[in-house]
Design a protein around this motif. Sequence first.
Motif, PDB file in Angstrom:
ATOM      1  N   PRO A 104       0.835  -1.204   0.000  1.00  0.00           N
ATOM      2  CA  PRO A 104       0.000   0.000   0.000  1.00  0.00           C
ATOM      3  C   PRO A 104       0.868   1.252   0.000  1.00  0.00           C
ATOM      4  N   PRO A 105       0.280   2.404  -0.283  1.00  0.00           N
ATOM      5  CA  PRO A 105       1.060   3.644  -0.260  1.00  0.00           C
ATOM      6  C   PRO A 105       1.697   3.880   1.107  1.00  0.00           C
ATOM      7  N   VAL A 106       2.933   4.337   1.093  1.00  0.00           N
ATOM      8  CA  VAL A 106       3.626   4.668   2.339  1.00  0.00           C
ATOM      9  C   VAL A 106       3.172   6.062   2.778  1.00  0.00           C
ATOM     10  N   PRO A 107       2.853   6.246   4.053  1.00  0.00           N
ATOM     11  CA  PRO A 107       2.415   7.577   4.505  1.00  0.00           C
ATOM     12  C   PRO A 107       3.531   8.603   4.406  1.00  0.00           C
ATOM     13  N   ALA A 108       3.168   9.869   4.438  1.00  0.00           N
ATOM     14  CA  ALA A 108       4.162  10.934   4.462  1.00  0.00           C
ATOM     15  C   ALA A 108       5.029  10.793   5.707  1.00  0.00           C
ATOM     16  N   TRP A 109       6.273  11.240   5.622  1.00  0.00           N
ATOM     17  CA  TRP A 109       7.208  11.016   6.726  1.00  0.00           C
ATOM     18  C   TRP A 109       6.726  11.641   8.025  1.00  0.00           C
ATOM     19  N   ARG A 110       6.088  12.809   7.957  1.00  0.00           N
ATOM     20  CA  ARG A 110       5.578  13.441   9.175  1.00  0.00           C
ATOM     21  C   ARG A 110       4.483  12.587   9.821  1.00  0.00           C
ATOM     22  N   ASP A 111       3.570  12.079   9.005  1.00  0.00           N
ATOM     23  CA  ASP A 111       2.488  11.247   9.525  1.00  0.00           C
ATOM     24  C   ASP A 111       3.036   9.947  10.108  1.00  0.00           C
ATOM     25  N   ALA A 112       4.006   9.360   9.404  1.00  0.00           N
ATOM     26  CA  ALA A 112       4.598   8.110   9.885  1.00  0.00           C
ATOM     27  C   ALA A 112       5.314   8.324  11.213  1.00  0.00           C
ATOM     28  N   ALA A 113       6.058   9.424  11.324  1.00  0.00           N
ATOM     29  CA  ALA A 113       6.774   9.715  12.567  1.00  0.00           C
ATOM     30  C   ALA A 113       5.799   9.967  13.711  1.00  0.00           C
ATOM     31  N   SER A 114       4.713  10.681  13.436  1.00  0.00           N
ATOM     32  CA  SER A 114       3.708  10.958  14.470  1.00  0.00           C
ATOM     33  C   SER A 114       3.070   9.673  14.975  1.00  0.00           C
ATOM     34  N   SER A 115       2.735   8.770  14.051  1.00  0.00           N
ATOM     35  CA  SER A 115       2.136   7.493  14.442  1.00  0.00           C
ATOM     36  C   SER A 115       3.129   6.639  15.225  1.00  0.00           C
ATOM     37  N   PHE A 116       4.394   6.667  14.809  1.00  0.00           N
ATOM     38  CA  PHE A 116       5.448   5.918  15.493  1.00  0.00           C
ATOM     39  C   PHE A 116       5.587   6.404  16.933  1.00  0.00           C
ATOM     40  N   TRP A 117       5.601   7.723  17.107  1.00  0.00           N
ATOM     41  CA  TRP A 117       5.708   8.295  18.450  1.00  0.00           C
ATOM     42  C   TRP A 117       4.484   7.923  19.288  1.00  0.00           C
ATOM     43  N   ALA A 118       3.297   8.055  18.712  1.00  0.00           N
ATOM     44  CA  ALA A 118       2.067   7.764  19.448  1.00  0.00           C
ATOM     45  C   ALA A 118       2.016   6.308  19.905  1.00  0.00           C
ATOM     46  N   ALA A 119       2.548   5.406  19.084  1.00  0.00           N
ATOM     47  CA  ALA A 119       2.504   3.980  19.409  1.00  0.00           C
ATOM     48  C   ALA A 119       3.529   3.580  20.464  1.00  0.00           C
ATOM     49  N   ASN A 120       4.582   4.402  20.636  1.00  0.00           N
ATOM     50  CA  ASN A 120       5.703   3.946  21.457  1.00  0.00           C
ATOM     51  C   ASN A 120       6.088   4.827  22.637  1.00  0.00           C
ATOM     52  N   HIS A 121       5.726   6.105  22.630  1.00  0.00           N
ATOM     53  CA  HIS A 121       6.209   6.958  23.721  1.00  0.00           C
ATOM     54  C   HIS A 121       5.623   6.475  25.045  1.00  0.00           C
ATOM     55  N   GLY A 122       6.446   6.519  26.053  1.00  0.00           N
ATOM     56  CA  GLY A 122       6.050   6.004  27.362  1.00  0.00           C
ATOM     57  C   GLY A 122       6.428   4.554  27.575  1.00  0.00           C
ATOM     58  N   SER A 123       6.847   3.869  26.507  1.00  0.00           N
ATOM     59  CA  SER A 123       7.280   2.479  26.643  1.00  0.00           C
ATOM     60  C   SER A 123       8.631   2.421  27.346  1.00  0.00           C
ATOM     61  N   THR A 124       8.886   1.334  28.038  1.00  0.00           N
ATOM     62  CA  THR A 124      10.137   1.174  28.770  1.00  0.00           C
ATOM     63  C   THR A 124      11.340   1.337  27.847  1.00  0.00           C
ATOM     64  N   GLY A 125      12.239   2.247  28.210  1.00  0.00           N
ATOM     65  CA  GLY A 125      13.465   2.448  27.454  1.00  0.00           C
ATOM     66  C   GLY A 125      13.346   3.368  26.265  1.00  0.00           C
ATOM     67  N   PHE A 126      12.111   3.702  25.865  1.00  0.00           N
ATOM     68  CA  PHE A 126      11.930   4.552  24.685  1.00  0.00           C
ATOM     69  C   PHE A 126      12.329   5.983  25.040  1.00  0.00           C
ATOM     70  N   PRO A 127      12.968   6.702  24.113  1.00  0.00           N
ATOM     71  CA  PRO A 127      13.428   8.065  24.415  1.00  0.00           C
ATOM     72  C   PRO A 127      12.295   8.986  24.877  1.00  0.00           C
ATOM     73  N   GLU A 128      12.627   9.899  25.782  1.00  0.00           N
ATOM     74  CA  GLU A 128      11.640  10.870  26.258  1.00  0.00           C
ATOM     75  C   GLU A 128      11.345  11.925  25.200  1.00  0.00           C
ATOM     76  N   GLY A 129      12.274  12.096  24.286  1.00  0.00           N
ATOM     77  CA  GLY A 129      12.085  13.050  23.204  1.00  0.00           C
ATOM     78  C   GLY A 129      12.592  12.472  21.901  1.00  0.00           C
ATOM     79  N   LEU A 130      12.023  12.931  20.807  1.00  0.00           N
ATOM     80  CA  LEU A 130      12.425  12.443  19.489  1.00  0.00           C
ATOM     81  C   LEU A 130      12.471  13.630  18.529  1.00  0.00           C
ATOM     82  N   ARG A 131      13.591  13.770  17.852  1.00  0.00           N
ATOM     83  CA  ARG A 131      13.761  14.815  16.836  1.00  0.00           C
ATOM     84  C   ARG A 131      13.988  14.135  15.495  1.00  0.00           C
TER      85      ARG A 131
END
Length: 201
Positions: A104-131
Motif C-alpha cells: 500500500p502507499p507509504v504515509p508521508a514522513w511526518r504522519d509516519a513519525a507521528s504514528s510511530f511516536w504515538a505507538a511507542n512513547h512512554g514504553s520502557t526504554g523509549f526516548p523521552e524526546g524524538l527529533r
Amino acid sequence: MSGAVRIEVEADPTPLVLSLARVLRESAAVPELRDLLTGLTGTVALRSQLDAQAATLLFAEGGVDIHHGVDEGVEAIPLVPYSDYALAATPDELASAVQTLLNPPVPAWRDAASSFWAANHGSTGFPEGLRVVCQTEEEEIRFGEDAPAYEVHGPADALAAVFSGRGETFLFAIATGVTVVGSVAHLSAMCGAHWKVRFGV
C-alpha cells in the motif's frame, strides 16, 4: 462495503503472519485496495527466503484469514529478500493481486513519525524526546521533551519507510540513508519500537 474488513490471524501468530496482517489492514484503509481485498477468493502461500517462515492467506467472504505454514496442496511463492513485500515472478492473478495489497502507499514522513511516536512513547526504554530531521525537505519535527532527544535524520522516503514499519529492522534503515544520534540503549529501544509498528502489536 461498510464496516471493518475481516483480517484474522491464528491464536499464536508468527512475526510473518503479524506483519502480513498489519500491511493488509493498511490496504483496507485505502478505498481502491479495500475493494480489491474484499473481492478476492482463493488461497495464496508465501515463503521467506531468509528464514523458515511461511504463511498461508485464505481469502473468502470479503475477508482474509492468515496462519503460519503452507497448506497442503498449495505451492508457496517465495518472498523477494529484503523487500516489503515483493513476490517472485508468477503468472498467478491472485498472487499478483496479493502483491498489490502487500504494498500500500507509504504515509508521508511526518504522519509516519507521528504514528510511530504515538505507538511507542512512554514504553520502557523509549526516548523521552524524538527529533526527526528530513534532509530532502530541510524540515524537522519534534516530539516530547526537547532534551534529551533521540535524533533520526534522513531523506523523506527513508524516514517514511522506517517509521511505518517497513524493512526487517530499524537498523535496516541505516542502509537506506538514515542516520541516528543517541545512545546505544535508545537505539535498542528504537529497534523494538520499529518491530511493534511492523507487527501491529
